[in-house]
Design an enzyme around this catalytic site. Sequence first.
Site, PDB file in Angstrom:
ATOM      1  N   LYS A  48       0.814  -1.202   0.000  1.00  0.00           N
ATOM      2  CA  LYS A  48       0.000   0.000   0.000  1.00  0.00           C
ATOM      3  C   LYS A  48       0.851   1.258   0.000  1.00  0.00           C
ATOM      4  CE  LYS A  48      -2.967  -2.567   3.084  1.00  0.00           C
ATOM      5  NZ  LYS A  48      -3.199  -2.789   4.532  1.00  0.00           N
ATOM      6  N   GLY A  49       2.157   1.078   0.290  1.00  0.00           N
ATOM      7  CA  GLY A  49       3.020   2.223   0.555  1.00  0.00           C
ATOM      8  C   GLY A  49       3.111   3.252  -0.556  1.00  0.00           C
ATOM      9  N   ASP A 105       7.491   3.176  -2.789  1.00  0.00           N
ATOM     10  CA  ASP A 105       7.649   4.212  -1.767  1.00  0.00           C
ATOM     11  C   ASP A 105       9.110   4.345  -1.340  1.00  0.00           C
ATOM     12  OD1 ASP A 105       7.689   1.694  -0.509  1.00  0.00           O
ATOM     13  OD2 ASP A 105       6.223   2.224   1.032  1.00  0.00           O
ATOM     14  N   ASP A 108      14.856  -0.108   0.636  1.00  0.00           N
ATOM     15  CA  ASP A 108      15.582  -0.267   1.895  1.00  0.00           C
ATOM     16  C   ASP A 108      16.685  -1.310   1.661  1.00  0.00           C
ATOM     17  OD1 ASP A 108      15.984   0.114   4.677  1.00  0.00           O
ATOM     18  OD2 ASP A 108      14.608  -1.496   5.186  1.00  0.00           O
ATOM     19  N   LYS A 136      16.990   4.451   0.953  1.00  0.00           N
ATOM     20  CA  LYS A 136      17.765   4.347   2.198  1.00  0.00           C
ATOM     21  C   LYS A 136      19.012   3.538   1.861  1.00  0.00           C
ATOM     22  CE  LYS A 136      14.810   3.512   5.783  1.00  0.00           C
ATOM     23  NZ  LYS A 136      14.220   2.625   6.846  1.00  0.00           N
ATOM     24  N   VAL A 158      10.982   5.863   8.585  1.00  0.00           N
ATOM     25  CA  VAL A 158      10.148   7.005   8.214  1.00  0.00           C
ATOM     26  C   VAL A 158       8.690   6.594   7.997  1.00  0.00           C
ATOM     27  CG1 VAL A 158      12.002   8.405   7.245  1.00  0.00           C
ATOM     28  CG2 VAL A 158      10.822   6.758   5.786  1.00  0.00           C
ATOM     29  N   ASP A 164       4.014   3.533   6.400  1.00  0.00           N
ATOM     30  CA  ASP A 164       3.346   3.259   7.676  1.00  0.00           C
ATOM     31  C   ASP A 164       4.298   2.710   8.722  1.00  0.00           C
ATOM     32  OD1 ASP A 164       3.655   0.624   6.372  1.00  0.00           O
ATOM     33  OD2 ASP A 164       2.465  -0.089   8.066  1.00  0.00           O
TER      34      ASP A 164
HETATM   35  P1  IMP Z   1      13.230  -3.690   1.232  1.00  0.00           P
HETATM   36  O1  IMP Z   1      12.742  -4.968   0.639  1.00  0.00           O
HETATM   37  O2  IMP Z   1      14.083  -3.901   2.448  1.00  0.00           O
HETATM   38  O3  IMP Z   1      13.866  -2.752   0.236  1.00  0.00           O
HETATM   39  O4  IMP Z   1      11.986  -3.012   1.893  1.00  0.00           O
HETATM   40  C1  IMP Z   1      11.141  -2.261   1.234  1.00  0.00           C
HETATM   41  C2  IMP Z   1       9.811  -2.196   1.960  1.00  0.00           C
HETATM   42  O5  IMP Z   1       9.960  -2.130   3.401  1.00  0.00           O
HETATM   43  C3  IMP Z   1       9.191  -0.897   1.553  1.00  0.00           C
HETATM   44  O6  IMP Z   1       8.402  -1.084   0.407  1.00  0.00           O
HETATM   45  C4  IMP Z   1       8.410  -0.521   2.778  1.00  0.00           C
HETATM   46  O7  IMP Z   1       7.140  -1.121   2.726  1.00  0.00           O
HETATM   47  C5  IMP Z   1       9.160  -1.116   3.946  1.00  0.00           C
HETATM   48  N1  IMP Z   1      10.031  -0.101   4.582  1.00  0.00           N
HETATM   49  C6  IMP Z   1      11.371  -0.040   4.553  1.00  0.00           C
HETATM   50  N2  IMP Z   1      11.837   1.009   5.249  1.00  0.00           N
HETATM   51  C7  IMP Z   1      10.745   1.642   5.724  1.00  0.00           C
HETATM   52  C8  IMP Z   1      10.564   2.827   6.515  1.00  0.00           C
HETATM   53  O8  IMP Z   1      11.513   3.524   6.928  1.00  0.00           O
HETATM   54  N3  IMP Z   1       9.282   3.152   6.804  1.00  0.00           N
HETATM   55  C9  IMP Z   1       8.213   2.438   6.372  1.00  0.00           C
HETATM   56  N4  IMP Z   1       8.334   1.331   5.625  1.00  0.00           N
HETATM   57  C10 IMP Z   1       9.590   0.938   5.295  1.00  0.00           C
HETATM   58 MG    MG Z   2       6.293  -0.999   0.402  1.00  0.00          MG
END
Ligand code: IMP
Ligand code: MG
Length: 184
Positions: A48-49, A105, A108, A136, A158, A164
């Site tokens: 949903k982000g 969104d 990470d 990030k 964040v 969220d």
């Molecule tokens: P990744 O797979 O670690 O890149 O994570 C990505 C997903 O983790 C994003 O689409 C977000 O839904 C969630 N996420 C990562 N960091 C944050 C944050 O700081 N705030 C909120 N959601 C986050």
């Molecule tokens: Mg997300």
Amino acid sequence: MSPLADARRPPGRILIDADELRARVGELGAALARDYESENPVLVGVLKGALVFMADLVRATPIALTMDFIALSSYGGGTRASGVVKLAADLSMPIEDRHVVIVEDIIDTGRTVSYLKRNLETRHPRSVRLCALLDKIERRDVEVDIDYLGFTIPNLFVVGYGLDHGGLHRNLPYIAAIDGPPAS
Ligand code: IMP
Ligand code: MG
């Protein structure tokens, strides 16, 4: 305070305010419009982000385009993603021979979006690019090319503008950093 009032109370400190978001999203929309004019790209919003970002982005992209959505979930709730990604709801249409732009969104660790890219590529699109509001970068485990990026942010958790914490704060019109230790 009631839970609802608490949900609207600004958490943490503002990292990116509404004016900065509007200006940057306008630039991203202009870049997409320039690169995809006459291509009718499919913008795939990751629920949903990316909902709030996507809603503003498409209105800043004055070309013919198609919107679709996909829902992914990584197991585990809190401020830490487990890295195990699963498809929770699929696209509503085929993307074969289409130009696809993933709208996310935040990147990470990079695990979610690299899973998604691989998944979409099996459907033989003409191209797949990535548009992400936030990066990030310090947290990256998996290399990811971000074709259109809003902002690079430090290693803070964040919320707001779609993001969220435990399902709350997506409706804040700005990005705020939550107090406490960074995600690890
Ligand atoms: P990744 O797979 O670690 O890149 O994570 C990505 C997903 O983790 C994003 O689409 C977000 O839904 C969630 N996420 C990562 N960091 C944050 C944050 O700081 N705030 C909120 N959601 C986050
Ligand atoms: Mg997300």
